[in-house]
Design a protein around this motif. Structure first.
Motif, PDB file in Angstrom:
ATOM      1  N   SER A   4       0.801  -0.919  -0.064  1.00 53.69           N
ATOM      2  CA  SER A   4       0.020   0.048   0.236  1.00 53.69           C
ATOM      3  C   SER A   4       0.826   1.444  -0.414  1.00 53.69           C
ATOM      4  N   THR A 359      -6.495  -0.643  -0.997  1.00 53.22           N
ATOM      5  CA  THR A 359      -4.859  -1.281  -0.201  1.00 53.22           C
ATOM      6  C   THR A 359      -5.271  -1.062   1.209  1.00 53.22           C
ATOM      7  N   TYR A 360      -5.067   0.238   1.817  1.00 48.47           N
ATOM      8  CA  TYR A 360      -5.616   0.434   2.925  1.00 48.47           C
ATOM      9  C   TYR A 360      -6.387   0.495   3.560  1.00 48.47           C
TER      10      TYR A 360
END
Length: 367
Positions: A4, A359-360
């Motif tokens: 990320s 992605t976070y």
């Protein structure tokens, strides 16, 4: 470095290519992720700037691919990742009966999303006093890379081919804002109806809030599955300075239109695009994110990318640290609201390629 964080760093700094011809075709001008290339890191495909001023000075260098089609990404000579470039879509080689190349009607974003700007003209773009200063919607039209108005039948023909030849799984339809109170909803509804008659493909439509909220139901009835109404900036001061024409539609109208749209499309199926780095603070963006999540609106926050030929071409991109200070807490805020990107039926939030936000969302919160 976490995947990320690497994606976030690449999207703010851009990347330099040993050979600019390597990989897929880059996006130049137009609407959406301009001056980018799609690149796959692990299993995640993202859009990374390659033709911007920050990219020309990026510490990240992408080498020529090896025999397996993988390219090393280095920083200061040390390898940080191996990447792959998606191949050229097969539908790009086709033309309509009138001789219009399919890729002038719609293009592939990321790996599996088809994108088009139905009207490549906009009332906000006609005057430099009203234009959104980050917008390059007229560039690709002036360069002959697209056509001004994609008809419903052209869009249906290209969408069907993209599904059958390249495995496209959802579609984004945005539009320049035309004259009239529907603000583009009418042409989007007409286009969605034709596409759905030709192929079963989830569609996100994107437009300014129509004056009459009845358009939300009309768009859904005609085949639109998700709706984007983009704020771009979250404070009145930044909105007025950066996009004076669009700022004439007040935030209060966006809020009321968001609420009406969520009732039609459902929580998480309405989204808004927010460009971080235009002047709004991290705290202001997160406060807006909290408000949107409570309303059931997905706040898709992306780093601002300065595009050549626009009034903001020399404006700095946000730092990776600034983006992380927004995306880390926002990702957890979205998860807590039950609106993950993977649950969106179609559109920019589901694609996620222009931001590291998705992605976070997957990061575990420390106990």
């Amino acid at each position: 470095m976490l995947e990320s964080d690497l994606i976030n760093d690449l999207q703010t700094r851009g990347m330099r290519l040993v050979d600019p011809r390597v990989g897929n075709e880059s996006r130049r001008g137009g609407a959406g992720p301009s001056d980018h290339k799609a690149v796959t890191i692990g299993e995640t495909t993202v859009m990374v700037p390659v033709h911007t001023a920050p990219a020309f000075e990026s510490p990240y260098l992408v080498e020529a691919p090896d025999g397996a089609g993988r390219s090393r990404v280095t920083r200061d000579g040390a390898e940080v990742a191996k990447v792959r470039f998606p191949s050229r879509p097969r539908f790009y080689d086709l033309k309509t009966a009138e001789g219009v190349p399919y890729n002038q009607i719609a293009v592939l974003h990321s790996r599996d999303v088809l994108a088009t700007t139905v009207l490549q003209t906009c009332i906000r773009y006609e005057s430099r006093k009203k234009t959104c200063q980050f917008c390059s919607i007229g560039q690709s039209l002036a360069a002959g890379r697209t056509i001004a108005h994609k008809t419903p039948w052209q869009l249906a023909e290209v969408a069907k081919a993209a599904v059958e030849l390249d495995g496209v799984r959802h579609m984004v339809m945005t539009t320049g804002t035309p004259k009239g109170p529907d603000r583009g909803a009418a042409v989007l509804a007409e286009s969605a109806r034709a596409i759905k008659a030709a192929v079963d493909l989830p569609i996100q439509a994107q437009c300014e809030p129509p004056e009459d909220d009845a358009w939300h139901q009309r768009m859904k009835d005609d085949g639109v599955d998700a709706l984007g109404m983009h704020l771009e900036a979250v404070t009145p001061e930044v909105r007025t300075r950066i996009m004076p024409g669009k700022a004439s539609v007040p935030l209060t109208k966006y809020y009321s239109s968001f609420e009406a749209a969520v009732k039609v499309f459902g929580r998480g199926q309405v989204s808004t695009y927010i460009l971080a780095g235009l002047g709004d603070s991290a705290e202001e963006i997160l406060a807006m994110g909290e408000r949107l999540c409570a309303m059931g609106v997905y706040p898709f926050v992306v780093p601002f990318v300065p595009i050549s030929g626009t009034p903001l071409e020399s404006h700095p991109a946000p730092s990776a640290e600034f983006m992380a200070s927004v995306l880390r807490p926002l990702g957890q805020m979205i998860v807590a609201a039950g609106m993950r990107s993977e649950d969106i039926k179609a559109g920019c939030g589901r694609c996620g390629a222009c931001s590291a936000l998705s992605t976070y969302e997957k990061l575990k919160v420390p106990a």
